[in-house]
Design an enzyme around this catalytic site. Structure first.
Site, PDB file in Angstrom:
ATOM      1  N   ASP A  44       5.703  -4.386   1.103  1.00  0.00           N
ATOM      2  CA  ASP A  44       5.457  -3.826   2.432  1.00  0.00           C
ATOM      3  C   ASP A  44       4.004  -3.423   2.610  1.00  0.00           C
ATOM      4  OD1 ASP A  44       8.101  -4.072   3.350  1.00  0.00           O
ATOM      5  OD2 ASP A  44       8.685  -2.268   2.270  1.00  0.00           O
TER       6      ASP A  44
ATOM      7  N   ASP B 251       3.056  -5.816  -4.668  1.00  0.00           N
ATOM      8  CA  ASP B 251       3.848  -4.976  -3.778  1.00  0.00           C
ATOM      9  C   ASP B 251       4.237  -5.851  -2.577  1.00  0.00           C
ATOM     10  OD1 ASP B 251       4.813  -2.526  -2.459  1.00  0.00           O
ATOM     11  OD2 ASP B 251       3.043  -2.765  -1.191  1.00  0.00           O
TER      12      ASP B 251
ATOM     13  N   THR C   9       8.398  -3.405  -5.917  1.00  0.00           N
ATOM     14  CA  THR C   9       8.425  -2.762  -4.609  1.00  0.00           C
ATOM     15  C   THR C   9       9.551  -1.747  -4.521  1.00  0.00           C
ATOM     16  OG1 THR C   9       8.646  -3.177  -2.217  1.00  0.00           O
ATOM     17  CG2 THR C   9       9.882  -4.613  -3.697  1.00  0.00           C
TER      18      THR C   9
END
Length: 259
Positions: A12, A10, A123
């Protein structure tokens, strides 16, 4: 030879504290530029992170706050325009080098690359955000290290739906048991597990530290550096202080009954 073939990250909150240091101030800058009196403080933004995706987050905020636009304004176009402006502000922060990688991230990428383990990203953020972050992380050509960058609206459903992980696996030509997912949130963890990726490592941040990751194989406060070791919150590092490929391989073999 490791039992897994790829690490799927991922972005963020996982590879950088982009939510705290980038997205939140960028949203506020976009609101101000649009003449809106909206302001997302850290506490409110933490609540909004329950919703994955920037446009989805704006719509959710408007619904919760009872905000209605003038009858002649198309809501979808309004939200999309705000999000585009937010992305412009966010990219400016990235180009300033204002959002560094979290501890241990680049170390693990280098280790994986040297060992021939494939790297991928899954993401909900936009592709340009991902590439800009990687290009301004201080390592030349870093974006080219990733065989697949699955991002944004390439799938219909955002996390916690498994779509983005399933898409990344398909692009890699791998089965779920071939991958290790690195996440930071309960939404991301659920998405990885729903996609069948059972070797799941969660590296929490200030916004996600209190979330429930009971199904994750390992939960740590960070991936760790030699002078800043990982702290295990759940699971077992087997006495190690860093999350390295050997630890991930041991977790993978335990889960999948190999070796």
């Amino acid at each position: 030879m490791y039992g897994f073939k790829a690490l799927i990250f991922d972005v963020d909150g996982t590879i950088a504290d982009t939510e705290r240091d980038g997205h939140r101030p960028a949203f506020n800058a976009a609101f101000a530029a649009a003449g809106l009196d909206w302001h997302w403080d850290p506490e409110r933004y933490g609540e909004l992170l329950a919703v994955a995706g920037g446009k989805e987050r704006i719509r959710y905020f408007m619904q919760r706050a009872g905000i209605e636009l003038d009858p002649g304004v198309d809501v979808e176009s309004f939200v999309a325009g705000l999000h585009r402006d937010k992305t412009t502000h966010y990219l400016a922060l990235l180009r300033q080098g204002a959002i560094p990688l979290r501890p241990g991230v680049l170390r693990l990428w280098r280790e994986a690359r040297a060992a021939g383990v494939r790297l991928a990203i899954a993401t909900t953020t936009t592709p340009e955000n991902v590439v800009e972050l990687l290009e301004n992380a201080g390592e030349p050509g870093l974006a080219d290290w990733f065989e697949v960058i699955a991002a944004g609206d390439v799938v219909p459903n955002k996390k916690p739906a498994p779509d983005i992980f399933t898409y990344a696996l398909e692009r890699l030509g791998l089965k779920p048991e071939d991958g290790v997912a690195i996440e930071d949130s309960d939404n991301g963890a659920r998405a990885a597990l729903e996609a069948g990726i059972r070797t799941l490592v969660v590296t929490v941040n200030d916004y996600t530290v209190d979330q429930d990751f009971g199904a994750a194989a390992l939960v740590v406060d960070q991936l760790g550096e030699p002078d800043s070791p990982s702290r295990v919150l759940a699971g077992d590092l087997g006495g190690r202080s860093l999350v390295d490929l050997a630890v991930l391989d041991r977790l993978h073999r335990q889960i999948h009954g190999a070796g």
